[in-house]
Design a protein around this motif. Structure first.
Motif, PDB file in Angstrom:
ATOM      1  N   TYR A 140       0.941  -1.192  -0.289  1.00  0.00           N
ATOM      2  CA  TYR A 140      -0.232   0.146   0.180  1.00  0.00           C
ATOM      3  C   TYR A 140       0.988   1.369   0.281  1.00  0.00           C
ATOM      4  O   TYR A 140       0.492   2.063  -0.039  1.00  0.00           O
ATOM      5  CB  TYR A 140      -0.859  -0.173   1.128  1.00  0.00           C
ATOM      6  N   MET A 141       1.751   0.894  -0.021  1.00  0.00           N
ATOM      7  CA  MET A 141       3.104   2.116   0.049  1.00  0.00           C
ATOM      8  C   MET A 141       2.988   2.197  -1.033  1.00  0.00           C
ATOM      9  O   MET A 141       3.793   3.421  -1.435  1.00  0.00           O
ATOM     10  CB  MET A 141       4.181   2.060   1.133  1.00  0.00           C
ATOM     11  N   ASP A 142       3.552   1.677  -1.683  1.00  0.00           N
ATOM     12  CA  ASP A 142       4.079   1.254  -3.508  1.00  0.00           C
ATOM     13  C   ASP A 142       2.942   2.283  -3.926  1.00  0.00           C
ATOM     14  O   ASP A 142       2.670   2.591  -4.889  1.00  0.00           O
ATOM     15  CB  ASP A 142       3.884   0.130  -4.098  1.00  0.00           C
ATOM     16  N   ALA A 143       1.679   1.513  -3.606  1.00  0.00           N
ATOM     17  CA  ALA A 143       0.353   2.118  -4.194  1.00  0.00           C
ATOM     18  C   ALA A 143      -0.081   4.114  -3.618  1.00  0.00           C
ATOM     19  O   ALA A 143      -0.519   4.537  -4.604  1.00  0.00           O
ATOM     20  CB  ALA A 143      -1.153   1.414  -3.343  1.00  0.00           C
ATOM     21  N   LEU A 144       0.336   4.163  -2.884  1.00  0.00           N
ATOM     22  CA  LEU A 144       0.661   5.375  -2.680  1.00  0.00           C
ATOM     23  C   LEU A 144       1.458   6.530  -2.980  1.00  0.00           C
ATOM     24  O   LEU A 144       0.953   7.267  -4.019  1.00  0.00           O
ATOM     25  CB  LEU A 144       0.537   5.683  -0.629  1.00  0.00           C
ATOM     26  N   GLY A 152       4.553   8.285   3.043  1.00  0.00           N
ATOM     27  CA  GLY A 152       4.889   8.551   4.381  1.00  0.00           C
ATOM     28  C   GLY A 152       4.312   6.949   5.479  1.00  0.00           C
ATOM     29  O   GLY A 152       3.269   6.695   5.648  1.00  0.00           O
ATOM     30  N   TRP A 153       3.985   8.358   7.002  1.00  0.00           N
ATOM     31  CA  TRP A 153       3.579   7.396   8.276  1.00  0.00           C
ATOM     32  C   TRP A 153       2.847   8.212   9.029  1.00  0.00           C
ATOM     33  O   TRP A 153       3.722   9.170   9.215  1.00  0.00           O
ATOM     34  CB  TRP A 153       4.745   6.510   8.382  1.00  0.00           C
ATOM     35  N   PRO A 154       1.333   8.594   8.834  1.00  0.00           N
ATOM     36  CA  PRO A 154       1.069   7.299   9.595  1.00  0.00           C
ATOM     37  C   PRO A 154       0.055   7.253   7.700  1.00  0.00           C
ATOM     38  O   PRO A 154       0.025   8.460   6.755  1.00  0.00           O
ATOM     39  CB  PRO A 154      -0.848   7.647  10.147  1.00  0.00           C
ATOM     40  N   ALA A 155       0.236   6.158   7.007  1.00  0.00           N
ATOM     41  CA  ALA A 155      -0.141   5.846   6.099  1.00  0.00           C
ATOM     42  C   ALA A 155      -1.955   6.194   5.959  1.00  0.00           C
ATOM     43  O   ALA A 155      -2.967   5.168   6.883  1.00  0.00           O
ATOM     44  CB  ALA A 155      -0.415   4.913   4.934  1.00  0.00           C
ATOM     45  N   SER A 156      -2.840   6.757   5.263  1.00  0.00           N
ATOM     46  CA  SER A 156      -4.662   6.281   5.461  1.00  0.00           C
ATOM     47  C   SER A 156      -4.645   5.999   3.776  1.00  0.00           C
ATOM     48  O   SER A 156      -4.839   6.864   2.955  1.00  0.00           O
ATOM     49  CB  SER A 156      -4.819   7.978   5.621  1.00  0.00           C
TER      50      SER A 156
END
Length: 718
Positions: A140-144, A152-156
């Motif tokens: 999901y970081m890749d998707a973001l 980055g974080w928090p990832a929403s």
């Protein structure tokens, strides 16, 4: 990248001017003790406290959220089944215990019962600890990044019940600010689009999954670029901050880059690479990223000059810091680096070790609800603790000013030019450290991650060997025993040493195997080499790509991931897939049964597109390629059974220099069967009751010798 309809939706939300708040409060929630989950209730009925499904989780980060009014689900099928049943979106929140903005978003939004009621009624909410589930976070970081160009974080993120994302961001404030929508406004807009433009969102989600899958499959190259290490070392000069040292506006240590520069510089006598390593290590040592009182290093700095850190301290960083400062102390002949190495080891052993031997994950940036307050000082506080006379000397040395460089006139300690060994400064630091211990300490994430322990084991074992600190090697051994004892009946490694842990990812296997190899070199105990080979065999079974080669990030038995990723690039942490290749190369030098030339070559070809197009992104693999190019050296010490102590002069000679692309092996008659499992050790015998040294290059050995001086001469002839 062109804006798809979903991305246009992202932009529309990001630029939206929010409407006024509703005058009537939304209903809040209460926990009905008769069933699992929340039910909408009136504001008059809510008394709290709340308890949600995270109460049964073992992750300290998830436990922090167990009393939120949000009806959090842990990652798993149940949440997506519920989203499908209700026909609602999934809100996925990914963070970690040491993350400052994760705490801010929790306090602002997730602890608000009115906002939580809206979230519970219209979404299914999932909370993920990125350190416990890096496989979920990676997807999901890749998707973001594909949706927004950053992360980055928090990832929403917002997903459908098929686990496909259609919108994402990072931190959202509770109320709208500038160009960033408030979280409640965001929820309302997404919920509106879900009902009024659902087909469009579903199509965009499917398109994004297709793109993620396409990008996850990168074919091998036909030929390895053996000049890639040179291109990578030179490439690090681009973007180098000549004034402040390092790379970027925000300064992350990027220690895999430093490792390559040191290795390449030593192997090729490349002066510029060695100068960059020295400049980088000096800047970090002197800067605010270094905790000058308690030891260890923070994660990164928010300014380009290394002065003001983001205050969390990560075990995986400090394990790497140990390793590079110890190697540089030997190779660059700088005594100060020995002191820094000792400083890091003292911190880890004092503050971050579980009674069972393994190491905790991190320390938070916040204490008592504020970031950095544990670490910063005002000029008046310095005078109060050390006295006016010493305060003047200390304040000059550590850049303490009345206005400060942080919030409320406080200062993050940095040491631009002063001699850290000055007795006045040594005494003042200890007085301030003792005084600081009386402050509210940042919380520790006591989760024991196998991968982070692997990096720490490697750092302690290597530093202990090079700097002759047997107590560090002993600590590394205890941590390794704890990790190996946690292996499942199937042979798999867990991600953490906590009950109910998910399966490990490639990092857990590769980093632990690397640490075990460093322990073998440091102790001569064959059990560590056997364990490293066993772990590698299990790694090959679970992560190896039979078609292309190389290693996947997630275990073949892990269920419920949208895609199975493969990534060789190093970041703040080294790539597990890259370090797995390094483990293959080292084990191959010992003639290990679970590593061979064919696997190594296939791995490098699988990583070829990274090597050819962006070699600077894969420093871990560049070290392997460079080692093959210049040739490896194997030094095998054959010792009489039970008499390793006789080999001490040979070990001292080997440790006198940092030797890139060299391995140290031990052939002990005490365990001939296990020894003969490794072809490079087999038939290496001592000279009666005296040790015998075998110096070999790419597996071809010179005449063995029982002379320490002759061994040294042979090693210099590579």
């Amino acid at each position: 990248m062109h804006l798809t309809p979903a991305l246009m939706f992202v932009v529309a939300i990001g630029c939206h001017t929010p409407p006024a708040q509703d005058a009537v409060a939304a209903p809040v929630v209460r926990l009905d003790s008769s069933v699992s989950g929340y039910h909408v209730a009136s504001t008059d009925d809510v008394k709290g406290p709340f308890t949600n499904r995270l109460v049964d989780e073992t992750s300290p980060y998830l436990k922090q959220h167990q009393h939120n009014p949000v009806d959090w689900y842990p990652w798993g099928d149940a949440a997506f089944v519920e989203a499908k049943r209700r026909g609602v979106e999934v809100f996925l929140s990914i963070g970690y215990a040491a993350c400052h903005w994760c705490h801010v978003m929790e306090e602002e939004s997730f602890e608000d019962p009115i906002l939580a009621a809206y979230l519970n009624e219209n979404f299914v909410a999932i909370k993920v600890d990125r350190e416990e589930r890096p496989d979920v976070d990676g997807v999901y970081m890749d998707a973001l990044y594909k949706m927004k160009g950053n992360g980055g974080w928090p990832a929403s993120l917002f997903l459908n019940h098929k686990r496909q994302p259609f919108f994402g961001g990072t931190y959202f404030p509770k109320e709208s600010r500038l160009n960033r929508p408030g979280f409640r406004v965001l929820l309302e807009r997404i919920h509106e689009k879900w009902h009024n433009a659902n087909a469009l969102l579903q199509q965009d989600a499917a398109n994004l999954e297709t793109q993620l899958r396409r990008d996850a499959v990168i074919g091998p190259v036909s030929e390895i670029d053996w000049d890639a290490p040179t291109a990578g070392a030179i490439g690090f000069q681009r973007g180098w901050d000549a004034e402040n040292k390092g790379w970027g506006e925000r300064k992350f240590p990027m220690l895999s880059r430093g490792e390559l520069l040191l290795s390449y510089g030593m192997a090729h006598d490349h002066k510029r690479s060695l100068a960059m390593v020295r400049e980088l290590l000096d800047a970090m040592d002197a800067g605010g990223i270094h905790d000058h009182l308690g030891g260890g290093f923070h994660r990164y700095t928010v300014d380009p000059a290394w002065r003001v850190p983001h205050f969390e301290k990560m075990t995986y960083d400090n394990g790497q810091f140990l390793r590079i400062y110890a190697e540089a102390a030997i190779s660059l002949d700088k005594p100060r680096y020995r002191d820094v190495t000792t400083d890091i080891a003292t911190y880890l052993l004092r503050d971050m070790r579980h009674e069972g031997g393994a190491f905790y994950s991190s320390e938070d940036a916040d204490s008592d609800g504020e970031e950095g307050t544990y670490y910063v000082w005002t000029a008046a506080q310095i005078r109060h603790v050390v006295g006016a006379a010493d305060a003047k000397t200390f304040s000059k040395a550590y850049a303490i000013t009345p206005s400060g460089n942080f919030e409320k006139g406080s200062t993050v300690l940095s040491r631009p030019e002063a001699d850290a060994a000055n007795p006045v400064l040594v005494a003042a630091r200890e007085s301030l450290r003792v005084h600081r211990n009386g402050r509210v300490k940042p919380p520790t994430d006591t989760k024991r991650v196998v991968a982070y322990n692997g990096l720490t084991i490697s750092g302690l074992a290597r530093a202990g060997r090079l700097l002759n600190r047997p107590e560090w090697i002993d600590a590394a051994s205890k941590a390794a025993d704890a990790c190996l004892a946690a292996r499942l009946e199937s042979g798999a490694l867990p991600r953490t040493l906590e009950p109910g842990s998910p399966l490990g990812v490639i990092d857990d296997y590769a980093f632990l195997a690397e640490g075990l190899l460093d322990l073998y070199e440091a102790t001569g105990e064959l059990r560590w080499l056997v364990a490293a080979d066993d772990i590698t065999g299990e790694m090959n079974r679970r992560f190896w790509d039979d078609i292309i080669g190389g290693y996947y990030f997630s275990d073949a038995e892990t269920q419920g991931l949208l895609i199975r990723q493969k990534d060789f690039s190093d970041g703040a942490r080294p790539s597990g897939a890259g370090r797995a290749i390094a483990v293959l190369a080292r084990l191959r030098s010992y003639g290990a049964p679970n590593a061979n030339s064919e696997m190594l070559q296939k791995s490098l070809l699988a990583a070829g597109r990274w090597l050819n197009r962006g070699p600077a992104s894969v420093p871990s693999i560049l070290q392997v390629v460079d080692g093959i190019g210049v040739g490896t050296m194997e030094v095998i010490l054959a010792v009489p059974a039970g008499k390793k102590v006789l080999a001490a002069p040979f070990v001292k000679a080997f440790n006198a220099s940092y030797r890139p692309h060299a391995v140290l092996g031990w052939s002990d008659d005490a365990d001939g069967e296990s020894r003969d499992r490794f072809s490079a050790l087999a038939e290496k015998v001592p000279d009666g009751d005296a040790p015998m040294a075998y110096v070999c290059f790419d597996g071809v050995c010179k005449q063995p010798t029982s002379s320490v001086d002759e061994m040294g001469a042979l090693m210099r002839r590579r």
